[in-house]
Design an enzyme around this catalytic site. Structure first.
Site, PDB file in Angstrom:
ATOM      1  N   HIS A 378       0.802  -1.218   0.000  1.00  0.00           N
ATOM      2  CA  HIS A 378       0.000   0.000   0.000  1.00  0.00           C
ATOM      3  C   HIS A 378       0.839   1.274   0.000  1.00  0.00           C
ATOM      4  O   HIS A 378       0.436   2.286  -0.587  1.00  0.00           O
ATOM      5  CB  HIS A 378      -0.960  -0.015   1.194  1.00  0.00           C
ATOM      6  CG  HIS A 378      -2.034  -1.055   1.087  1.00  0.00           C
ATOM      7  ND1 HIS A 378      -1.958  -2.261   1.745  1.00  0.00           N
ATOM      8  CD2 HIS A 378      -3.176  -1.089   0.363  1.00  0.00           C
ATOM      9  CE1 HIS A 378      -3.025  -2.986   1.450  1.00  0.00           C
ATOM     10  NE2 HIS A 378      -3.780  -2.305   0.613  1.00  0.00           N
ATOM     11  N   GLU A 402     -10.462  -2.895   2.520  1.00  0.00           N
ATOM     12  CA  GLU A 402      -9.844  -3.138   3.822  1.00  0.00           C
ATOM     13  C   GLU A 402      -9.399  -1.853   4.503  1.00  0.00           C
ATOM     14  O   GLU A 402      -9.127  -1.839   5.704  1.00  0.00           O
ATOM     15  CB  GLU A 402      -8.679  -4.116   3.710  1.00  0.00           C
ATOM     16  CG  GLU A 402      -7.474  -3.579   2.955  1.00  0.00           C
ATOM     17  CD  GLU A 402      -7.542  -3.835   1.473  1.00  0.00           C
ATOM     18  OE1 GLU A 402      -8.543  -3.449   0.856  1.00  0.00           O
ATOM     19  OE2 GLU A 402      -6.582  -4.410   0.922  1.00  0.00           O
ATOM     20  N   ASP A 463     -20.977   0.727  -7.325  1.00  0.00           N
ATOM     21  CA  ASP A 463     -20.100   0.222  -8.368  1.00  0.00           C
ATOM     22  C   ASP A 463     -19.294   1.400  -8.923  1.00  0.00           C
ATOM     23  O   ASP A 463     -19.855   2.362  -9.445  1.00  0.00           O
ATOM     24  CB  ASP A 463     -20.936  -0.421  -9.477  1.00  0.00           C
ATOM     25  CG  ASP A 463     -20.079  -1.118 -10.529  1.00  0.00           C
ATOM     26  OD1 ASP A 463     -18.892  -0.773 -10.646  1.00  0.00           O
ATOM     27  OD2 ASP A 463     -20.608  -1.996 -11.226  1.00  0.00           O
ATOM     28  N   ASP A 497      -7.308   0.610  -6.593  1.00  0.00           N
ATOM     29  CA  ASP A 497      -6.907  -0.476  -5.694  1.00  0.00           C
ATOM     30  C   ASP A 497      -7.901  -1.621  -5.843  1.00  0.00           C
ATOM     31  O   ASP A 497      -8.572  -2.034  -4.901  1.00  0.00           O
ATOM     32  CB  ASP A 497      -6.871   0.028  -4.251  1.00  0.00           C
ATOM     33  CG  ASP A 497      -6.330  -1.022  -3.284  1.00  0.00           C
ATOM     34  OD1 ASP A 497      -5.721  -1.997  -3.768  1.00  0.00           O
ATOM     35  OD2 ASP A 497      -6.543  -0.884  -2.070  1.00  0.00           O
TER      36      ASP A 497
END
Length: 562
Positions: A378, A402, A463, A497
């Site tokens: 990251h 996450e 989305d 990501d």
């Protein structure tokens, strides 16, 4: 002068010639023929009886159609196996919702000095045995002229368990072990047709349970405190019509990993709790060429965790969200463990933090993040772009459920607004609960304990493809007024990501990297000096072909477009 032979002499000559012709042929009487055919049969029968008498090896062989509910026991005697009509082991309770299998049962039991007793237990099905079909056609599709369900798939799941530090009394108790076998099948809704157990000499028990298209078995070593187990199931093995075997693992541990009792612990001079090591494997053959690659149990999750023997491996959560399969596991790879074979030392090392399990997040079986190594990924994803931009104030993150990418972005003091667009809101909540350190912003000045609660963060559960196209895509008369009302500002930095474009998950990858409107809308969402970051996965190996000819073709297309 030669005299002519008389007619009488001629007659004798003809008779002699006829006798010579008959002498060249075999003439067998009917009595001799019967004797030749019956004598070998009688001799073979007598020889078999004599051999069977002298060998003294009683053999049980029978073939019966199920359903049946017999419980038979065989005890070792001086003369071989003595058959008892009723066994003391627990019966099999057949769930009425389960389809009754049509099968034939064949069995042989031999006298063995290493076996004390043997038991055969069969399920009693919920109808009379006289109604069962007695004719099984070899084509496997008809029984007595009636069509039956044919198991077309040969794929299944195989689970192997090795359990040590188990109570020795339990491991030598045939009735308790049999009850645990019956209970685990009942709890897991497995179709247990029959099971067969042998009490060994001097100790130990071996049992095999027959499932519909599957089996469960175990072997015990009471003196060592060890039991080895084996479970194989298919979709036909369960009333649930599923071959999911991993949820049964907790049942097996609870019923068979019995801790040492006081007398047993004194015998072994240990106080350790049972240690369970297990391994999972997809088995069989599938008509689908990519079955094992696309199955979440056969992807990274299978390669890195499930198929490997590890001293420590624990499932944290396995669940299905609306969009994907989510698995989180703790494990210590065998190659990294310094405590193999010493159960107590490993437990203490984990508790004290000397050894830290690798907590890993898998999405649809693909490795997404590793807790112990997330900074490596990251930080490299976020900081080069953030430091390249002269003054990054507005940042958009595509994916990153996450929260680790968000955490790294918020470390930059120039940031005023972060829009994180994640399609799976359930995933965000799962990560907040089971991976809290990945979204921990407590060490960032002016932030909060959880990065998601920072006032600069706008979490958009939608989305990302639709969101960017709606706000920055080609003009649409129906959406023009909505765009004017919302008036979404452009971004200084956009960070992708999401899954690598090379992964074979079309629902996500095709939408992100193949949509003709999505990538243009990403560039339209950038400010004048904006920067976009796309993670493209691992670099190809040196000997791999050009990307447009390899599994990385999708990545090649994205790079060409950019």
């Amino acid at each position: 002068m030669k005299q002519r032979a008389s007619s009488t002499d001629e007659g004798h000559d003809v008779q002699r010639i006829g006798q010579k012709e008959k002498a060249g042929k075999w003439v067998v009487s009917q009595k001799a023929l019967v004797l030749y055919m019956t004598l070998p049969t009688i001799l073979s029968f007598l020889a078999g009886r004599i051999l069977r008498t002298h060998i003294k090896q009683p053999m049980k062989f029978f073939q019966v159609p199920v359903p049946y509910g017999t419980k038979q026991a065989y005890n070792e005697t001086d003369n071989g196996l003595k058959v008892q009509n009723v066994s003391s082991l627990p019966s099999i309770k057949w769930d009425e919702k389960m389809a009754v299998p049509t099968t034939l049962y064949s069995s042989k039991s031999f006298s063995n000095p290493n076996v004390k007793s043997s038991h055969d237990i069969h399920a009693k099905f919920p109808f009379n045995a006289s109604n069962a079909s007695h004719s099984l056609h070899h084509d496997g599709k008809k029984i007595d002229g009636q069509n039956i369900d044919v198991d077309e798939s040969t794929t299944g799941e195989h689970l192997l368990l090795d359990i040590k530090h188990v109570d020795s009394g339990f491991l030598d108790d045939e009735e308790r072990l049999s009850q645990a076998l019956v209970d685990v099948c009942s709890e897991a809704k497995l179709a247990l047709i029959s099971y067969h157990c042998h009490l060994m000499v001097p100790s130990g028990v071996t049992c095999v349970g027959v499932l519909t298209r599957g089996h469960i078995s175990f072997h015990t070593w009471p003196d060592e405190g060890v039991i080895l187990m084996d479970l194989y199931i298919t979709e036909r093995s369960s009333i649930l019509k599923t071959q999911a075997i991993l949820p049964i693992l907790s049942n097996l541990e609870r019923l068979f990993a019995v801790p040492h009792q006081q007398n047993s612990a004194a015998k072994f001079n240990v106080v350790s709790m049972p240690r369970v090591e297990w391994r999972h494997k997809l088995r069989g053959f599938s008509d689908a060429d990519d079955y094992f690659e696309t199955n979440h149990l056969g992807n990274d999750l299978g390669d890195e965790v499930l198929e490997s023997w590890m001293e420590y491996k624990a499932k944290i959560i396995s669940t299905e969200t609306k969009f994907q399969r989510v698995d989180i596991y703790d494990f210590i790879p065998a190659a990294q463990s310094l405590y193999i074979g010493n159960n107590t030392a490993l437990d203490q090392a984990i508790a004290s933090g000397i050894v830290s399990p690798e907590r890993t997040l898998f999405l649809d079986g693909v490795t997404q993040s590793k807790l112990n190594k997330d900074e490596v990924y990251h930080e490299a994803l976020v900081h080069p772009a953030m430091m390249t931009h002269p003054n990054p104030k507005r940042v958009a993150i595509v994916g990153g459920g996450e929260g680790a990418t968000l955490r790294e972005v918020l470390k930059h003091g120039t940031v005023e607004h972060v829009a994180m667009i994640e399609i799976d809101g359930e995933l965000v909540e799962i990560c907040r609960e089971y991976l809290p350190s990945m979204s921990d912003c407590s060490d960032i000045d002016g932030s909060t304990q959880s990065c998601f609660d920072d006032s600069r963060v706008e979490l958009i559960i939608e989305d990302a493809t639709d969101w960017f196209i709606d706000n920055f895509g080609p003009d649409d008369e129906d959406k023009e007024e909505e765009k004017e009302d919302e008036d979404v500002e452009k971004f200084d930095v956009i960070i992708m990501d999401a899954l690598d474009p090379m992964f074979a998950i079309p629902e996500f990858c095709d939408g992100l990297y193949s949509d003709n409107d999505f990538m243009p809308s990403i560039f339209e969402a950038l400010a004048e000096d904006g920067i976009v970051v796309l993670q493209m996965g691992a670099s190809p190996a040196e000997m791999e072909p050009d990307e447009h000819m390899s599994p990385f073709k999708k990545r090649s297309e994205v790079i060409s477009y950019v």
